[in-house]
Design a protein around this motif. Sequence first.
Motif, PDB file in Angstrom:
ATOM      1  N   ALA A 182       0.823  -1.201   0.000  1.00  0.00           N
ATOM      2  CA  ALA A 182       0.000   0.000   0.000  1.00  0.00           C
ATOM      3  C   ALA A 182       0.859   1.253   0.000  1.00  0.00           C
ATOM      4  CB  ALA A 182      -0.929  -0.006   1.203  1.00  0.00           C
ATOM      5  N   ALA A 183       2.008   1.173   0.676  1.00  0.00           N
ATOM      6  CA  ALA A 183       2.888   2.339   0.765  1.00  0.00           C
ATOM      7  C   ALA A 183       3.552   2.661  -0.560  1.00  0.00           C
ATOM      8  CB  ALA A 183       3.951   2.091   1.832  1.00  0.00           C
ATOM      9  N   THR A 184       3.699   1.666  -1.430  1.00  0.00           N
ATOM     10  CA  THR A 184       4.400   1.895  -2.695  1.00  0.00           C
ATOM     11  C   THR A 184       3.455   2.104  -3.871  1.00  0.00           C
ATOM     12  OG1 THR A 184       4.556  -0.493  -3.102  1.00  0.00           O
ATOM     13  CG2 THR A 184       6.387   0.539  -1.948  1.00  0.00           C
ATOM     14  N   ASP A 185       2.162   1.894  -3.684  1.00  0.00           N
ATOM     15  CA  ASP A 185       1.212   2.094  -4.777  1.00  0.00           C
ATOM     16  C   ASP A 185       1.105   3.575  -5.097  1.00  0.00           C
ATOM     17  OD1 ASP A 185       0.588  -0.445  -5.386  1.00  0.00           O
ATOM     18  OD2 ASP A 185      -1.198  -0.572  -4.152  1.00  0.00           O
ATOM     19  N   GLY A 186       1.435   3.942  -6.320  1.00  0.00           N
ATOM     20  CA  GLY A 186       1.401   5.333  -6.710  1.00  0.00           C
ATOM     21  C   GLY A 186       0.289   5.619  -7.700  1.00  0.00           C
ATOM     22  N   GLU A 187       0.263   6.847  -8.142  1.00  0.00           N
ATOM     23  CA  GLU A 187      -0.767   7.277  -9.076  1.00  0.00           C
ATOM     24  C   GLU A 187      -0.630   6.582 -10.423  1.00  0.00           C
ATOM     25  OE1 GLU A 187      -4.108   8.847 -10.484  1.00  0.00           O
ATOM     26  OE2 GLU A 187      -3.419   8.837  -8.395  1.00  0.00           O
ATOM     27  N   ASP A 188       0.606   6.240 -10.808  1.00  0.00           N
ATOM     28  CA  ASP A 188       0.797   5.543 -12.088  1.00  0.00           C
ATOM     29  C   ASP A 188       0.060   4.207 -12.107  1.00  0.00           C
ATOM     30  OD1 ASP A 188       2.377   7.479 -13.323  1.00  0.00           O
ATOM     31  OD2 ASP A 188       4.228   6.664 -12.465  1.00  0.00           O
ATOM     32  N   LEU A 189       0.162   3.439 -11.021  1.00  0.00           N
ATOM     33  CA  LEU A 189      -0.522   2.143 -10.963  1.00  0.00           C
ATOM     34  C   LEU A 189      -2.032   2.326 -10.991  1.00  0.00           C
ATOM     35  CD1 LEU A 189       1.597   0.217  -8.306  1.00  0.00           C
ATOM     36  CD2 LEU A 189       1.487  -0.246 -10.762  1.00  0.00           C
ATOM     37  N   ARG A 190      -2.518   3.330 -10.261  1.00  0.00           N
ATOM     38  CA  ARG A 190      -3.955   3.588 -10.254  1.00  0.00           C
ATOM     39  C   ARG A 190      -4.444   3.992 -11.641  1.00  0.00           C
ATOM     40  NH1 ARG A 190      -7.769   7.686  -9.489  1.00  0.00           N
ATOM     41  NH2 ARG A 190      -9.596   7.014  -8.255  1.00  0.00           N
ATOM     42  N   ARG A 191      -3.703   4.874 -12.292  1.00  0.00           N
ATOM     43  CA  ARG A 191      -4.098   5.323 -13.628  1.00  0.00           C
ATOM     44  C   ARG A 191      -4.110   4.149 -14.609  1.00  0.00           C
ATOM     45  NH1 ARG A 191      -0.556   8.870 -14.167  1.00  0.00           N
ATOM     46  NH2 ARG A 191       0.945   7.730 -15.458  1.00  0.00           N
ATOM     47  N   ARG A 192      -3.110   3.279 -14.511  1.00  0.00           N
ATOM     48  CA  ARG A 192      -3.092   2.105 -15.399  1.00  0.00           C
ATOM     49  C   ARG A 192      -4.324   1.245 -15.164  1.00  0.00           C
ATOM     50  NH1 ARG A 192       1.673  -2.393 -15.192  1.00  0.00           N
ATOM     51  NH2 ARG A 192       0.842  -2.730 -13.099  1.00  0.00           N
ATOM     52  N   TRP A 193      -4.629   0.982 -13.889  1.00  0.00           N
ATOM     53  CA  TRP A 193      -5.792   0.159 -13.568  1.00  0.00           C
ATOM     54  C   TRP A 193      -7.066   0.761 -14.155  1.00  0.00           C
ATOM     55  CZ3 TRP A 193      -7.490  -4.378 -11.966  1.00  0.00           C
ATOM     56  CH2 TRP A 193      -8.809  -4.479 -11.522  1.00  0.00           C
ATOM     57  N   LEU A 194      -7.267   2.060 -13.988  1.00  0.00           N
ATOM     58  CA  LEU A 194      -8.498   2.710 -14.429  1.00  0.00           C
ATOM     59  C   LEU A 194      -8.660   2.670 -15.940  1.00  0.00           C
ATOM     60  CD1 LEU A 194      -8.638   5.809 -12.052  1.00  0.00           C
ATOM     61  CD2 LEU A 194      -9.917   3.665 -11.873  1.00  0.00           C
ATOM     62  N   ARG A 195      -7.554   2.523 -16.677  1.00  0.00           N
ATOM     63  CA  ARG A 195      -7.640   2.512 -18.136  1.00  0.00           C
ATOM     64  C   ARG A 195      -7.784   1.110 -18.725  1.00  0.00           C
ATOM     65  NH1 ARG A 195      -3.867   6.892 -21.066  1.00  0.00           N
ATOM     66  NH2 ARG A 195      -5.168   6.117 -22.775  1.00  0.00           N
ATOM     67  N   HIS A 196      -7.661   0.079 -17.895  1.00  0.00           N
ATOM     68  CA  HIS A 196      -7.976  -1.268 -18.377  1.00  0.00           C
ATOM     69  C   HIS A 196      -9.481  -1.375 -18.630  1.00  0.00           C
ATOM     70  CE1 HIS A 196      -3.970  -2.695 -17.294  1.00  0.00           C
ATOM     71  NE2 HIS A 196      -4.288  -3.914 -17.700  1.00  0.00           N
ATOM     72  N   ARG A 197      -9.836  -2.148 -19.637  1.00  0.00           N
ATOM     73  CA  ARG A 197     -11.250  -2.414 -19.904  1.00  0.00           C
ATOM     74  C   ARG A 197     -11.739  -3.535 -18.993  1.00  0.00           C
ATOM     75  NH1 ARG A 197     -14.265   0.313 -24.041  1.00  0.00           N
ATOM     76  NH2 ARG A 197     -12.786   1.768 -24.997  1.00  0.00           N
ATOM     77  N   PRO A 198     -12.823  -3.316 -18.246  1.00  0.00           N
ATOM     78  CA  PRO A 198     -13.339  -4.387 -17.394  1.00  0.00           C
ATOM     79  C   PRO A 198     -13.621  -5.676 -18.164  1.00  0.00           C
ATOM     80  CG  PRO A 198     -14.407  -2.303 -16.857  1.00  0.00           C
ATOM     81  CD  PRO A 198     -13.581  -2.059 -18.081  1.00  0.00           C
TER      82      PRO A 198
END
Length: 281
Positions: A182-198
């Motif tokens: 959790a401490a190392t999760d950054g905005e880049d990982l979140r942005r990548r996740w949000l752009r994947h197609r469900p």
Amino acid sequence: MSRPHTFTPPPCAHAHRLRTARGDFAVLDAPPSGAVRGTALLLPGYTGSKEDFVALLEPLSAAGYRTVAVDGRGQYESEGTDRQETYEQVELACDVLAQAAALEAGEGGVHLLGHSLGGQIARAAVLLDASPFRSLTLMSSGPAEVVEAQQLKVKMLGDALATLTMAQVWDAMRAFDPPEDAATDGEDLRRRWLRHRPAQLIATGRQLATEPDRVAELAAAGLPLHVLSGERDDVWPVPLIDEMATRLDARRTRIAGAEHSPNTDRPQETAAALVAFWDGL
């Protein structure tokens, strides 16, 4: 989930859209420095992206290999649809064949590498048509379906994606992460996740949970094979990966100190193992 240390490519690489007969795909493309020894196409795993290979680009380029890491359809920066049928394994395999053709590697062919889910898609592409490829490396990718605990995780994720937004699922996943992750999760990982197609995640997750054993088919394809993994793996047990390598009569590499993502855990050692395999051909 692979956690690359950076999403910024090295100076030797550039991001662009690879135009193919099956559409455009987002890639990181690192041309070789010095004498050209070959071309490599790298396929990421489940929930991953081309950035999972950022740390491999410079050493592979320095060794003389044009190295192209790609987002598959519906992954991160590559376009996709909201229809699960467009992510059937045969469709994704045909995408890989189109990507290989677009690289124009010539008679030498393309060194294909797939990490985890990407390894099973790469295997499917080779079984459709092995002729564009010089070799295949399966990185942390097993012979059939993932272990039961991972099947349960994939089902839970698919159920969540069917009813929640990507942002809601991200927040829920983070709540279960150990503190160090959790401490190392950054905005880049979140942005990548949000752009994947469900739909892509649901369809490919189902594939991971139901993939049949196609090792005998791959062994008969006649392609030079390399099975590479870390020394620990919670998706496919390492002894099972060892057994698969034996059945394939493949070169076998274990990366010390690495787990399911040797490309991010130990990139220099992983790059050296890949170069040794490719150079040996």
